[in-house]
Enzyme design. Structure first.
Site, PDB file in Angstrom:
ATOM      1  N   ASP A  91       0.806  -1.223   0.000  1.00 15.02           N
ATOM      2  CA  ASP A  91       0.000   0.000   0.000  1.00 15.02           C
ATOM      3  C   ASP A  91       0.836   1.269   0.000  1.00 15.02           C
ATOM      4  O   ASP A  91       2.057   1.224   0.146  1.00 15.02           O
ATOM      5  CB  ASP A  91      -0.955  -0.015   1.210  1.00 15.02           C
ATOM      6  CG  ASP A  91      -0.265  -0.428   2.507  1.00 15.02           C
ATOM      7  OD1 ASP A  91       0.974  -0.372   2.555  1.00 15.02           O
ATOM      8  OD2 ASP A  91      -0.955  -0.799   3.453  1.00 15.02           O
ATOM      9  N   GLU A 116      -9.501  -1.973   5.051  1.00 12.53           N
ATOM     10  CA  GLU A 116     -10.119  -1.594   6.313  1.00 12.53           C
ATOM     11  C   GLU A 116     -11.410  -2.375   6.551  1.00 12.53           C
ATOM     12  O   GLU A 116     -12.066  -2.816   5.599  1.00 12.53           O
ATOM     13  CB  GLU A 116     -10.453  -0.097   6.280  1.00 12.53           C
ATOM     14  CG  GLU A 116      -9.237   0.818   6.245  1.00 12.53           C
ATOM     15  CD  GLU A 116      -8.624   1.043   7.621  1.00 12.53           C
ATOM     16  OE1 GLU A 116      -8.537   0.083   8.418  1.00 12.53           O
ATOM     17  OE2 GLU A 116      -8.200   2.174   7.890  1.00 12.53           O
ATOM     18  N   ASN A 142      -7.288  -2.812  14.233  1.00 13.53           N
ATOM     19  CA  ASN A 142      -8.687  -3.144  13.908  1.00 13.53           C
ATOM     20  C   ASN A 142      -8.784  -4.351  12.966  1.00 13.53           C
ATOM     21  O   ASN A 142      -9.841  -4.611  12.400  1.00 13.53           O
ATOM     22  CB  ASN A 142      -9.385  -1.928  13.276  1.00 13.53           C
ATOM     23  CG  ASN A 142      -8.727  -1.476  11.975  1.00 13.53           C
ATOM     24  OD1 ASN A 142      -7.775  -2.095  11.512  1.00 13.53           O
ATOM     25  ND2 ASN A 142      -9.231  -0.401  11.386  1.00 13.53           N
ATOM     26  N   HIS A 158      -7.082  -4.735  10.104  1.00 14.85           N
ATOM     27  CA  HIS A 158      -6.856  -4.481   8.675  1.00 14.85           C
ATOM     28  C   HIS A 158      -5.544  -5.114   8.220  1.00 14.85           C
ATOM     29  O   HIS A 158      -4.611  -5.266   9.009  1.00 14.85           O
ATOM     30  CB  HIS A 158      -6.927  -2.984   8.322  1.00 14.85           C
ATOM     31  CG  HIS A 158      -5.774  -2.135   8.714  1.00 14.85           C
ATOM     32  ND1 HIS A 158      -5.919  -0.886   9.270  1.00 14.85           N
ATOM     33  CD2 HIS A 158      -4.435  -2.318   8.594  1.00 14.85           C
ATOM     34  CE1 HIS A 158      -4.744  -0.344   9.478  1.00 14.85           C
ATOM     35  NE2 HIS A 158      -3.821  -1.194   9.076  1.00 14.85           N
TER      36      HIS A 158
HETATM   37  C1  GLP Z   1      -0.423   0.404   8.415  1.00 15.91           C
HETATM   38  C2  GLP Z   1      -0.110  -0.433   7.192  1.00 15.91           C
HETATM   39  C3  GLP Z   1      -0.301  -1.911   7.448  1.00 15.91           C
HETATM   40  C4  GLP Z   1       0.372  -2.291   8.746  1.00 15.91           C
HETATM   41  C5  GLP Z   1      -0.278  -1.547   9.872  1.00 15.91           C
HETATM   42  C6  GLP Z   1       0.296  -1.888  11.241  1.00 15.91           C
HETATM   43  O1  GLP Z   1      -1.759   0.772   8.529  1.00 15.91           O
HETATM   44  N1  GLP Z   1      -0.884  -0.050   6.072  1.00 15.91           N
HETATM   45  O2  GLP Z   1       0.211  -2.647   6.356  1.00 15.91           O
HETATM   46  O3  GLP Z   1       0.277  -3.673   8.951  1.00 15.91           O
HETATM   47  O4  GLP Z   1      -0.067  -0.158   9.634  1.00 15.91           O
HETATM   48  O5  GLP Z   1       1.350  -1.034  11.549  1.00 15.91           O
HETATM   49  P1  GLP Z   1       2.354  -1.235  12.719  1.00 15.91           P
HETATM   50  O6  GLP Z   1       3.220  -2.384  12.346  1.00 15.91           O
HETATM   51  O7  GLP Z   1       3.127   0.054  12.786  1.00 15.91           O
HETATM   52  O8  GLP Z   1       1.567  -1.502  13.946  1.00 15.91           O
END
Ligand code: GLP
Length: 241
Positions: A67, A143, A136, A138
């Site tokens: 993404d 989402e 959440n 995702h």
């Molecule tokens: C973002 C990314 C996800 C990732 C998530 C968790 O929203 N788009 O791909 O898994 O964050 O992030 P973190 O690893 O910083 O908790």
């Protein structure tokens, strides 16, 4: 689902890097699906070390990132382009032409999504997909919603994600409200999936991923349908399973 629970973030990162390295050695032109966020940082730093000290070879590896924030260009320090170069690509022998990340600055985002999807298909799909998970549930930026899109698409970020990710920005207002994300299709078609989670904040999402009802309201629950998913969790992330 194979679940490994390890003591600490560092152990998770080492184990994850070993699995990615194994994939890279077994198939030197693998298509890797890559994730951003704080969770895989330790894994990337370990992979860089393996490249520098053990000659782990990325010269034929192709990558697709999950993404990108809509509106952020590659020079923006919070863009996922920037992140990937900073944490991995600058330090290994991957070829620039083999790196794919959705274009956050695309003039026509819908067309950019279609092109991205086509490139994934043209490269034969993902061999090994690395995932983090949102609090959440995702994955990528898919989402919770009443429906999920299979293909790469533009998505509106939820309040929770904007709040969670605001820690990387100077203020919550600066967090882009939209993103481009790979859809559930190529993720679930990946030959192998590795999901990493660390910290108590992920424990409820992990509980749902492992044993919750499959629902579009927790996109990671769809991983239950995949035959080859490995979860590497630290103790805090695993505390509700
Ligand atoms: C973002 C990314 C996800 C990732 C998530 C968790 O929203 N788009 O791909 O898994 O964050 O992030 P973190 O690893 O910083 O908790």
């Amino acid at each position: 689902m194979k679940i490994h629970v390890v003591n600490h973030y560092q152990d998770m990162s080492v184990k994850a890097a070993e699995l990615v390295a194994e994939q890279v050695k077994d198939k030197n032109d693998s298509v890797l699906g890559l994730a951003t966020g704080s969770t895989p940082e330790g894994m990337y730093s370990r992979l860089v070390k393996m490249h520098q000290e053990e000659d782990l070879d990325f010269s034929a590896i192709r990558t697709f990132n999950l993404d990108e924030y809509l509106g952020l260009g590659p020079d923006h320090p919070q863009s996922y382009h920037f992140y990937m170069h900073q944490h991995l690509f600058h330090h290994i022998n991957i070829l620039q032409k083999n790196i794919n990340i959705p274009d956050g600055k695309a003039i026509d985002a819908e067309t950019a999504c279609r092109d991205y999807e086509e490139s994934i298909v043209n490269e034969g799909g993902i061999d090994f997909q690395v995932l983090g998970i949102g609090g959440n549930g995702h994955i990528g930026f898919n989402e919770p919603d009443t429906s999920l899109s299979a293909v790469t698409h533009v998505v509106e970020l939820t309040e929770k994600t904007v709040k969670d990710n605001s820690r990387f920005f100077d203020s919550e207002e600066e967090v882009p409200r939209k993103a481009l994300t790979m859809g559930m299709g190529p993720i679930l078609k990946a030959k192998k999936i590795l999901l990493l989670a660390s910290g108590e904040g992920k424990s409820e999402a992990i509980r749902a991923t492992v044993s919750g009802k499959i629902t579009t309201q927790v996109p990671a629950t769809f991983l239950q349908l995949h035959p080859k998913v490995i979860l590497i969790l630290d103790k805090e992330a695993a505390k509700l399973i």
